[in-house]
Design an enzyme around this catalytic site. Sequence first.
Site, PDB file in Angstrom:
ATOM      1  N   MET A  77       0.822  -1.205   0.000  1.00 10.35           N
ATOM      2  CA  MET A  77       0.000   0.000   0.000  1.00 10.35           C
ATOM      3  C   MET A  77       0.860   1.262   0.000  1.00 10.35           C
ATOM      4  O   MET A  77       2.072   1.209   0.179  1.00 10.35           O
ATOM      5  CB  MET A  77      -0.929  -0.005   1.219  1.00 10.35           C
ATOM      6  CG  MET A  77      -1.930  -1.148   1.231  1.00 10.35           C
ATOM      7  SD  MET A  77      -2.988  -1.144   2.689  1.00 10.35           S
ATOM      8  CE  MET A  77      -3.926   0.372   2.456  1.00 10.35           C
ATOM      9  N   HIS A  78       0.211   2.392  -0.209  1.00  4.90           N
ATOM     10  CA  HIS A  78       0.740   3.739   0.017  1.00  4.90           C
ATOM     11  C   HIS A  78       1.752   4.234  -1.011  1.00  4.90           C
ATOM     12  O   HIS A  78       2.091   5.418  -1.006  1.00  4.90           O
ATOM     13  CB  HIS A  78       1.378   3.862   1.410  1.00  4.90           C
ATOM     14  CG  HIS A  78       0.581   3.279   2.528  1.00  4.90           C
ATOM     15  ND1 HIS A  78      -0.720   3.659   2.779  1.00  4.90           N
ATOM     16  CD2 HIS A  78       0.899   2.342   3.463  1.00  4.90           C
ATOM     17  CE1 HIS A  78      -1.169   2.987   3.833  1.00  4.90           C
ATOM     18  NE2 HIS A  78      -0.208   2.182   4.255  1.00  4.90           N
ATOM     19  N   ASP A 233      -2.589  -5.013   0.480  1.00  8.92           N
ATOM     20  CA  ASP A 233      -2.025  -6.293   0.899  1.00  8.92           C
ATOM     21  C   ASP A 233      -2.681  -6.857   2.145  1.00  8.92           C
ATOM     22  O   ASP A 233      -3.006  -8.057   2.199  1.00  8.92           O
ATOM     23  CB  ASP A 233      -0.509  -6.201   1.069  1.00  8.92           C
ATOM     24  CG  ASP A 233      -0.055  -5.031   1.940  1.00  8.92           C
ATOM     25  OD1 ASP A 233      -0.910  -4.300   2.490  1.00  8.92           O
ATOM     26  OD2 ASP A 233       1.173  -4.845   2.053  1.00  8.92           O
TER      27      ASP A 233
END
Length: 479
Positions: A77-78, A233
């Site tokens: 992520m991110h 995830d």
Amino acid sequence: MFIGLDLGTSALKGIVIDEDQRVRAEATAPLSVSRPADGWSEQSPADWIAAAEAVFDALAAALPLDAVRAIGLSGQMHGATLLDAADEVLRPSILWNDTRAHREAAALDANPAFRRVTGNIVFPGFTAPKINWVRDHEPRLFERLAKVLLPKDYLRLWLTGAHVAEMSDAAGTSWLDTGRRDWSDDLLAACGLDRSHMPDLIEGSEVSGQMRAGLADRWGLPRDVVVAGGGGDNAASAIGVGVVRAGQAFVSLGTSGVLFAANDGYAPNAATAVHTFCHALPETWHQMGVILSATDALNWFAALAGEAASQLTADLGALVAPSRTLFLPYLGGERTPLNDATIRGAFVGLEHATDRAAATRAVLEGVAFALRDCRDALAATGTSIETLLAVGGGSRSDYWLQVIATALDTPVTLPVAGDFGGAFGAARLALMAATGAGAEIATPPEAARTILPDAGLTAAFDAAHSRYRAAQSAIKGLT
């Protein structure tokens, strides 16, 4: 059949499952991380595509893919993946564990709208502050910015040609109105962006597009194969282990550590530094405490000790009282509950008796105590944990799981042999998208065994955690 792709930090994994959710084939391609400066962490999106091609090659060599109906995506992520108007990558993707934007994150977090709308602190690893860092430090590149994609959604663009994100991953950008499950125009504007810079939003179990004909032909897939929204995830891993309802939780011991709990409603408490995100299923949410170094901490110490991590843990024998030496696993900052990008780790209480085994135990215990801090932060939001599964590479160590069970005073269940992580959850989401099935197919795996807390040592672990918290406060004063 259904394919799940999980774009991790260290590897891209793919699996194929059949209608009965049995794994028919799997493949993995390694990835590396570039760290060009202190606190930086980057990957080239071209490497993700090369890894995906290698995984498809291996899956197609293992069995015919002509019966595949859908592909699901999971991923780290991110990450800020920046594209120009022609969908060309502008720079290496800035990853989840990159902390260069800690000043930009603090500035955004000082705006009360961010916590109010997203339900979360603006952490340095989130996407929004990275964009402000690029705007301030790479202005010519920022001027060319046309789209911001999360890592797995760059794979989607390659697969389908569509700019699409789903709710669980989008919730980690600091731009999503998490309760309404939509982009916030005001928060985008705070970063010099608008909706034109954002991908379209769908739910993780919905269809995001169809696989490009040329790619389908290349690996022998039908031309009507669809690509599901998928999940970040941890949300995808939750689908994989059946953590979809309130009271269900899992602990993930991967590069980072996660204590993940499903929620039936949206109940944020940003001050705890707990992440409150959308789940990968419609009208569901989840909360998680996140520590940045779990197996990463053990692997760091293993390299220092000149021994394989698996051997270090195998040599420990039965659980004993906590080491007098403490380890604080803040090798690259910390999220829950500290929200501190600059704090760094430490061994505290080193003595002549601190041999390799004692130091190894201290590392395992330090990660467990950090997870206990996450458990306490979750409890402060009103989230309770009734069942706790263990997943991730670190869950192969029975000693570590015994430490966690005792430190948290909570039984830890280990699934039967098999991979029920992000790739499996992504494949389940693909099955949902293709067939219209719902959460009922996201059942927990059969339990191999349950590791109980050691009642004779819980008091000793409680005392050690108190010393850990005191050391934490002292370390914060030094960084």
